[in-house]
Design an enzyme around this catalytic site. Sequence first.
Site, mmCIF file in Angstrom:
data_model
loop_
_atom_site.group_PDB
_atom_site.id
_atom_site.type_symbol
_atom_site.label_atom_id
_atom_site.label_comp_id
_atom_site.label_asym_id
_atom_site.label_seq_id
_atom_site.Cartn_x
_atom_site.Cartn_y
_atom_site.Cartn_z
ATOM 1 C CG ASP A 110 36.996 40.728 28.142
ATOM 2 O OD1 ASP A 110 36.191 40.809 29.088
ATOM 3 O OD2 ASP A 110 38.004 41.459 28.055
ATOM 4 C CG ASP B 82 38.392 44.568 34.530
ATOM 5 O OD1 ASP B 82 39.067 43.529 34.546
ATOM 6 O OD2 ASP B 82 37.802 44.978 33.516
HETATM 7 C C1 GLA Z 1 38.260 44.274 30.605
HETATM 8 C C2 GLA Z 1 36.978 43.563 30.971
HETATM 9 C C3 GLA Z 1 35.870 43.990 30.040
HETATM 10 C C4 GLA Z 1 35.705 45.494 30.112
HETATM 11 C C5 GLA Z 1 37.016 46.170 29.811
HETATM 12 C C6 GLA Z 1 36.947 47.654 30.052
HETATM 13 O O1 GLA Z 1 38.739 43.824 29.376
HETATM 14 O O2 GLA Z 1 37.149 42.184 30.931
HETATM 15 O O3 GLA Z 1 34.670 43.357 30.376
HETATM 16 O O4 GLA Z 1 35.263 45.844 31.404
HETATM 17 O O5 GLA Z 1 38.074 45.664 30.610
HETATM 18 O O6 GLA Z 1 38.135 48.285 29.795
#
Ligand code: GLA
Length: 710
Positions: A514, A450
Amino acid sequence: MHRYERLDGEGVTLALTIAPRGAPRLLYWGPALAPTADLVAWDALHAPSWREAQPDAPVSPNIFPVHGFGWMGPAALSGCAQGGDGAVDWGACSVRRILDAQHGDALAITLRDPRLGLRAELEWHLDADSGVLACTSEIHNDGSVPFALANLAALSLPLPRWAEEILAFAGDWALEGHPQRFRAPIGSWAQINRTGRTGFSGASMAVLEAGAGDEQGRVLALHLAWSGSHRLGVESSSDGGRIAQLEALLEPGEILLAPGECHRTPFAYACFSDAGLNGVMARFHPFVRRAILPRASSGPRRVHANSWEGVYFDFDLEKLKALADGAAALGAERFVLDDGWFCGRRNDQAGLGDWRADGERFPQGLDPLIAHVAGLGMDFGLWVEPEMVNENSDLYRAHPDWCVHAPGAARPGMRQQLWLDLARADVRDHLFAQLDALLGTHEIAYLKWDCNRTVFPAVSAKKPAGQAIARGGYQLMDRLRARHPRVEIEACASGGARLDLEILKRAARVWGSDATDAQERARILRWASLIVPLEAIGAHIGPSPNPITGRQLPMQFRAAIALFGHMGIELDPAKLSAQEQETARAMIALYKSQRALLHSGRLYHGFSEDGAQLAMVVAEDGGRALALALRLEASREAICAPLRLLGLDACCDYSVDLLAPWPAHAAKRLAQPDLWRAPRIFSGASLMQGGLPLPLNAPHTAWLIGLQRR
Ligand code: GLA
């Protein structure tokens, strides 16, 4: 005397005119020309003519335009020699054919300005199998004084007159993939991204002829393969000339080329289609599958169960085991433990940088969970965010100077985190050692990598360093992949802010957004798939109501959308009703039976006259197909327009099956449900011309239709 070079690949020809001086001009890019085509005559026909208020020697657009000697359009290269000027004047151009085992036909083009001591090396590869063009530029300082580089385009593409419209994308967090289509203005249009990531708006665009759509019309699709700040631009002049340019952004003072040094751009990729946007996908998808995606990702795409929207930060070992049990019972094949597993991480304010299991949550480390997951027949994946550090972490306390910062200035956070200075070898070494230890001591098949903030100020060693920081990230990933070649990586950046073809050379897939709300996701998948094939776009069944939008959607609809990506679930199965569990299980089983087709076939998008949507994958040999008929908003008309299928053989018959589970509310409106209890035979022509009259009136209806050629 002009010379001519042509590149040929899968139904297209690209021809360049090489004048005695200056960069080559793009003579032609379009449907394949006969090997005997007379380029000399064609060029003579298109020779620029003299007109008023212009330099005496006509100046026309070329593929590496520069300022200083009459060209007033955008420059592919600009800068200034120390103590001198930046008026570049290319002398004779030399062009060599280079052998490129991966891409086929390629040209290496060298341009020199002896006065400034500059040499440009351009590479243009035309992929023989797909017709996708891959371009990169490199500038060398062969002179005796430093040259301050201001910009260097990876691709400068003079556009044909028909390319009057621009298709670009706007995005934000959980709002990726909003298309914007408009007529190219006289003047300049640019999408400039200064975030240090690919960004929510992505790095793809297209120029089209008016009226081009999914199935028809001429299109040039363009993509910059770069996970950092960039500019996609089109500049149109009042004489009708138009040029598209793609480049990674340079900060003032960032690249000062000392004598002997060079700077290379990322790759830009482009293709021509005369079969609309579906024709673009038909070129890009096989190319990405063959030349971009890492080899390790060639197995069937496992169904993921990701912990994030199921439990967020609220878990312990027992809760995770229960989550894994529930996911396995639905058919998941990989359990991905998302954020929250490492030292001190109870919320998003601490722990980044300390990549060891949290001792309170996992007194015996991660292995008991991994063993439990393996016992359920799943493999195990883990979330990491290697580029980042929280101030509240052991790493930051030990090395406060390791983050990207301007000395003596504030260190503004974003999600309470700072970007580590990956331009530094010692920082990369440290991160490598931590991640290597993690992968070396546990059975981890997958990393969700990420990246939840943007880079600011992009400074390293007191100098602007956006390029070096982005390249440092690639280096870390490459080193880790070389050590652990079987570990698959997913690229995520607050959702879909890292969707580009350079990261996809390392990552098996990207996390599309997301937004797990299926209505949003349908749009996101549709536009991400312009360049990237379905198997490389993560799509999960999320909870209902959706945690981000609050929208409530039926399980069958949520699952149908996820099935048209790399499918997963991201919810707590224990919170589903028995009926929802049954539907999810059936849809996951359906995905498993269809994934070989979905992840190798040709994708088509379409729509009906009244706004129902179609996504459809047809097997390479045409023998099978799977269609998703979809409606997001209620139909204005009481009787739905039939949905015409695409990509079938008009001369063949197909056995057509409405695949269960059906959308419950729409199934009640099927005129003759019994007709569909078994597959029915229809001709390809009638399915494509007449269409299927399915009940698709209500919002959030999804039908899955299986087709088998007879
Ligand atoms: C980001 C990612 C999510 C999740 C969060 C965790 O927003 O896009 O899918 O993994 O971080 O903190």
